[in-house]
Scaffold this motif. Structure first.
Motif, PDB file in Angstrom:
ATOM      1  N   ASN A   1      -7.928   1.374  -7.705  1.00  0.00           N
ATOM      2  CA  ASN A   1      -6.874   2.230  -8.265  1.00  0.00           C
ATOM      3  C   ASN A   1      -5.971   2.778  -7.160  1.00  0.00           C
ATOM      4  N   HIS A   2      -6.576   3.261  -6.093  1.00  0.00           N
ATOM      5  CA  HIS A   2      -5.806   3.763  -4.953  1.00  0.00           C
ATOM      6  C   HIS A   2      -4.995   2.633  -4.324  1.00  0.00           C
ATOM      7  N   LEU A   3      -5.641   1.493  -4.185  1.00  0.00           N
ATOM      8  CA  LEU A   3      -4.973   0.364  -3.554  1.00  0.00           C
ATOM      9  C   LEU A   3      -3.765  -0.095  -4.367  1.00  0.00           C
ATOM     10  N   ALA A   4      -3.909  -0.144  -5.695  1.00  0.00           N
ATOM     11  CA  ALA A   4      -2.799  -0.568  -6.550  1.00  0.00           C
ATOM     12  C   ALA A   4      -1.582   0.341  -6.362  1.00  0.00           C
ATOM     13  N   LYS A   5      -1.836   1.634  -6.258  1.00  0.00           N
ATOM     14  CA  LYS A   5      -0.727   2.581  -6.071  1.00  0.00           C
ATOM     15  C   LYS A   5      -0.057   2.376  -4.717  1.00  0.00           C
ATOM     16  N   GLN A   6      -0.857   2.128  -3.689  1.00  0.00           N
ATOM     17  CA  GLN A   6      -0.290   1.937  -2.362  1.00  0.00           C
ATOM     18  C   GLN A   6       0.511   0.631  -2.267  1.00  0.00           C
ATOM     19  N   ILE A   7      -0.042  -0.424  -2.868  1.00  0.00           N
ATOM     20  CA  ILE A   7       0.672  -1.709  -2.859  1.00  0.00           C
ATOM     21  C   ILE A   7       1.970  -1.588  -3.651  1.00  0.00           C
ATOM     22  N   ALA A   8       1.918  -0.874  -4.772  1.00  0.00           N
ATOM     23  CA  ALA A   8       3.126  -0.668  -5.574  1.00  0.00           C
ATOM     24  C   ALA A   8       4.208   0.033  -4.761  1.00  0.00           C
ATOM     25  N   ASP A   9       3.821   0.986  -3.943  1.00  0.00           N
ATOM     26  CA  ASP A   9       4.795   1.677  -3.090  1.00  0.00           C
ATOM     27  C   ASP A   9       5.433   0.716  -2.086  1.00  0.00           C
ATOM     28  N   ILE A  10       4.626  -0.178  -1.539  1.00  0.00           N
ATOM     29  CA  ILE A  10       5.129  -1.103  -0.515  1.00  0.00           C
ATOM     30  C   ILE A  10       6.156  -2.069  -1.091  1.00  0.00           C
ATOM     31  N   ILE A  11       5.878  -2.586  -2.295  1.00  0.00           N
ATOM     32  CA  ILE A  11       6.741  -3.636  -2.859  1.00  0.00           C
ATOM     33  C   ILE A  11       7.649  -3.120  -3.981  1.00  0.00           C
ATOM     34  N   ASN A  12       7.654  -1.778  -4.164  1.00  0.00           N
ATOM     35  CA  ASN A  12       8.496  -1.152  -5.197  1.00  0.00           C
ATOM     36  C   ASN A  12       8.166  -1.675  -6.588  1.00  0.00           C
ATOM     37  N   ALA A  13       6.861  -1.708  -6.892  1.00  0.00           N
ATOM     38  CA  ALA A  13       6.383  -2.164  -8.198  1.00  0.00           C
ATOM     39  C   ALA A  13       5.820  -0.982  -8.990  1.00  0.00           C
TER      40      ALA A  13
END
Length: 371
Positions: free
Chosen positions: A124-136
């Protein structure tokens, strides 16, 4: 929180990023640059001659490579469809307690979906961080998160508690979802200090009746619909539905004759803990004299149980004034009045000795608790 910090906190085995399309490779490279130490896996079908990226592995067959690498990483980013991801990893999943985090990202970077190990694995934490990186858009589906409720497994993880009965996590989280208070025995405050009063009823003392009886003042919820949490280093009788959590607060001082094997030390340790009603899962340190730094049996025990050993010199051991059973024999040969008791107390931060020296022909054991 920076992605590097999150990786260190949640992914002890590193992060793998997988791409099988040209767009996926570009996304993967972008994520890799933002996550220190991550590894990018790229399909051979999309690799160009000019590609020569650091920490990049080229694979020929996706299913074979995932099967080889799945358990080697603490987290995986799959840049392809959830259908492919599910089919690839389904035979590899073992338990929510040990499965790596899996996040799925679509080829156009619209969504970052937490697929597996949302809580314990950190997806869950990782999904949020990846979303921030790729603007998803991060997609989180765990019920406690979507309802903005506490999650007992996340509380346990963040507090460093050992989850002894993970199959019962669902009973406690379901109680939160139903608006029922959980029954909580937590003398150290590990859970209580991180769970609002509106979600719990605190038990000052523990006995089996507390666990077995239905409690009317939690909203007429039956035993099977509520949750009970027992958080202690002590072993007590609990029901099969109780969530047992172990705070790591015990230190075990160990002395042994030269050449004593790991099996003999461990057998006596388990025997002492059982007699004293203490959980092996609450041990956070072993401790002994520094002359035992090369003791093969002790080193093997530390490695097998994944518990660090603290070594103390005789000045440190002799500085302890609260030992209960000094040994003239040990003092004669080693120059210290106590090894196991003094070492346990020191390792617990000058904590309280709760099990004075116990011994058999080859091993001495003492247990202290952190203050």
């Amino acid at each position: 929180m920076a992605i590097e910090t999150l990786k260190n906190k949640f992914f002890f085995g590193g992060l793998a990023i997988w791409s099988i399309t040209p767009n996926g490779k570009i996304l993967g490279q972008k994520i890799q640059k933002s996550v220190q130490g991550s590894t990018l896996f790229v399909s051979a079908s999309i690799v160009q001659d000019s590609d020569n990226e650091k920490n990049t592995i080229v694979f020929k067959k996706l299913s074979k490579e995932i099967h080889l690498q799945f358990s080697a990483f603490g987290g995986h980013i799959f840049i392809f469809s959830t259908g492919i991801a599910v089919r690839m990893i389904a035979p590899l999943l073992k338990s929510k307690m040990i499965d790596p985090a899996v996040v799925v990202v679509d080829d156009n970077a619209n969504y970052a979906i937490s697929l597996v190990s949302g809580h314990m694995g950190g997806a869950n934490h990782l999904a949020k961080q990846i979303a921030d990186i790729i603007n998803a858009i991060p997609v989180i589906t765990t019920a406690t998160d979507t309802n903005r409720l506490p999650s007992i497994d996340m509380i346990a993880k963040e507090q460093g508690l050992y989850i002894e009965t993970p199959q019962n996590i669902k009973h406690v989280n379901m109680a939160f979802l139903k608006g029922a208070k959980v029954r909580l025995y937590d003398p150290f405050g590990c859970v209580k200090n991180n769970l609002p009063e509106s979600f719990r009823i605190d038990a000052v003392n523990w006995n089996k009746k507390i666990d077995d009886q239905a409690i009317d003042d939690i909203g007429n919820v039956s035993e099977g619909e509520s949750g009970t949490v027992f958080c202690s280093y002590e072993t007590k009788d609990v029901s099969c539905e109780t969530l047992v959590l172990r705070p790591r607060v015990l230190t075990v001082g160990i002395g042994c004759n030269r050449g004593t094997c790991c099996e003999d030390i461990k057998a006596f340790l388990i025997s002492v803990l059982k007699q004293q009603g203490l959980s092996v899962n609450s041990i956070f340190r072993f401790a002994t004299s520094d002359i035992k730094k090369d003791e093969i049996g002790l080193l093997a025990l530390s490695q097998e149980m994944k518990i660090q050993i603290d070594f103390y010199d005789k000045n440190k051991l002799n500085s302890v004034k609260t030992i209960q059973t000094p040994s003239k024999m040990v003092e004669k040969h080693l120059g210290v009045k106590s090894v196991c008791e003094a070492a346990a107390i020191l390792s617990a931060g000058n904590g309280q000795l709760i099990v004075p020296k116990k011994k058999n022909k080859d091993v001495t054991i003492a247990v202290a608790i952190k203050q």
